[in-house]
Design a protein around this motif. Structure first.
Motif, short mmCIF file in Angstrom:
data_model
loop_
_atom_site.label_atom_id
_atom_site.label_comp_id
_atom_site.label_asym_id
_atom_site.label_seq_id
_atom_site.Cartn_x
_atom_site.Cartn_y
_atom_site.Cartn_z
N TRP A 105 0.68 -1.41 -0.03
CA TRP A 105 0.10 0.16 0.03
C TRP A 105 0.93 1.24 -0.11
O TRP A 105 2.06 1.13 0.27
CB TRP A 105 -0.83 -0.06 1.10
N PRO A 106 0.31 2.39 -0.44
CA PRO A 106 1.02 3.63 -0.07
C PRO A 106 1.31 3.67 1.40
O PRO A 106 0.83 3.21 2.31
CB PRO A 106 0.08 4.74 -0.48
N MET A 108 1.71 5.11 4.93
CA MET A 108 0.59 5.49 5.62
C MET A 108 0.93 6.13 6.88
O MET A 108 1.59 5.13 7.66
CB MET A 108 -0.54 4.91 5.63
N GLY A 143 2.54 8.82 2.01
CA GLY A 143 1.40 9.28 0.91
C GLY A 143 0.04 9.97 1.72
O GLY A 143 -0.70 11.03 1.30
N THR A 144 -0.13 9.38 2.88
CA THR A 144 -1.39 9.84 3.69
C THR A 144 -1.09 9.86 5.11
O THR A 144 -0.35 9.08 5.67
CB THR A 144 -2.59 8.67 3.68
N ARG A 146 -3.34 9.78 8.56
CA ARG A 146 -4.83 9.53 9.05
C ARG A 146 -4.95 9.26 10.44
O ARG A 146 -3.86 9.23 11.17
CB ARG A 146 -5.29 8.17 8.34
N THR A 166 -9.98 14.82 5.14
CA THR A 166 -11.18 14.31 4.68
C THR A 166 -11.94 13.56 5.80
O THR A 166 -11.28 12.67 6.21
CB THR A 166 -10.98 13.43 3.50
N SER A 179 -8.61 11.71 7.18
CA SER A 179 -7.28 11.63 6.35
C SER A 179 -6.91 12.67 5.43
O SER A 179 -7.75 13.58 5.15
CB SER A 179 -7.46 10.12 5.35
N LYS A 180 -5.75 12.89 5.19
CA LYS A 180 -5.20 13.91 4.24
C LYS A 180 -4.15 13.47 3.41
O LYS A 180 -2.95 12.71 3.92
CB LYS A 180 -4.40 14.85 5.33
N ARG A 181 -4.17 13.46 2.17
CA ARG A 181 -3.23 13.08 1.10
C ARG A 181 -2.13 13.91 1.02
O ARG A 181 -2.50 15.16 0.94
CB ARG A 181 -3.96 13.00 -0.19
N LEU A 182 -0.99 13.51 1.18
CA LEU A 182 0.25 14.53 1.10
C LEU A 182 1.13 14.31 -0.21
O LEU A 182 1.57 15.20 -0.78
CB LEU A 182 1.45 13.90 2.05
N ARG A 183 0.71 13.21 -0.95
CA ARG A 183 1.24 13.09 -2.41
C ARG A 183 0.28 12.38 -3.18
O ARG A 183 -0.54 11.53 -2.83
CB ARG A 183 2.72 12.63 -2.43
#
Length: 183
Positions: A105-106, A108, A143-144, A146, A166, A179-183
């Motif tokens: 997974w990306p 996290m 990448g995230t 959370r 989000t 959650s918040k995406r960083l990339r």
């Protein structure tokens, strides 16, 4: 305005100074001298949750974060980290987080706990702690970022919204994924 924390030992953000409207906050990795304050604040926030939310079923868990952070044992594969915030040398809050171990997974980073003494809320302490975590997440190439918030915890939900996380209610109704995406 907030300043970026610098990277210290084990790649953990080290003594970052954050200048808010009313105070200067120092964020640094937790040390053995912080254990009593972290534990007391963590338990106090659980008591507050229970008083505010009758359905709250959480149990205190900060011990495993502090132990892994300070001793690096048992093998701290998740990179469990605890940062503390200080004002004038006095402990005013903490944040605990870890990297998820999912190689397919990306990457996290999960925030497990954020706590600030009630009398220190509203002056940028949690913002300084979050800024340090986001800087560490970038350094670790996550990448995230959370975390999970109890549905009745309105202050934390408002905080997540202000910081552009989000919010996704979970099917069991027991928590809300932020959650918040960083990339």
């Amino acid at each position: 305005r907030f300043l970026q924390p610098v990277t210290g030992i084990h790649g953990v953000p080290d003594t970052g100074r954050f200048e808010g409207q009313r105070m200067t906050i120092t964020v640094r990795p937790a040390e053995a001298r912080d254990i009593d304050g972290i534990t007391a604040l963590h338990h106090k926030t659980f008591e507050e949750h229970r008083a505010r939310e009758p359905e709250f079923r959480g149990t205190p868990f900060i011990g495993k974060y502090v132990t892994a952070h300070l001793t690096r044992w048992p093998l701290n594969l998740r990179g469990r980290t605890v940062l503390v915030a200080e004002r004038d040398g006095a402990f005013v809050g903490h944040i605990a987080y870890h990297m998820e171990l999912r190689p397919l997974w990306p990457r996290m980073l999960t925030i497990a706990d954020v706590a600030v003494f009630p009398e220190k809320k509203g002056v940028g302490v949690s913002q300084a702690l979050l800024a340090a975590v986001l800087a560490d997440a970038e350094r670790r190439r996550a990448g995230t970022v959370r975390g999970y918030i109890w549905p009745g915890n309105r202050p934390s939900l408002a905080y997540a919204r202000r910081n552009r996380f989000t919010l996704t209610p979970q099917p069991d109704g027991q928590s809300i994924l932020v959650s918040k995406r960083l990339r």
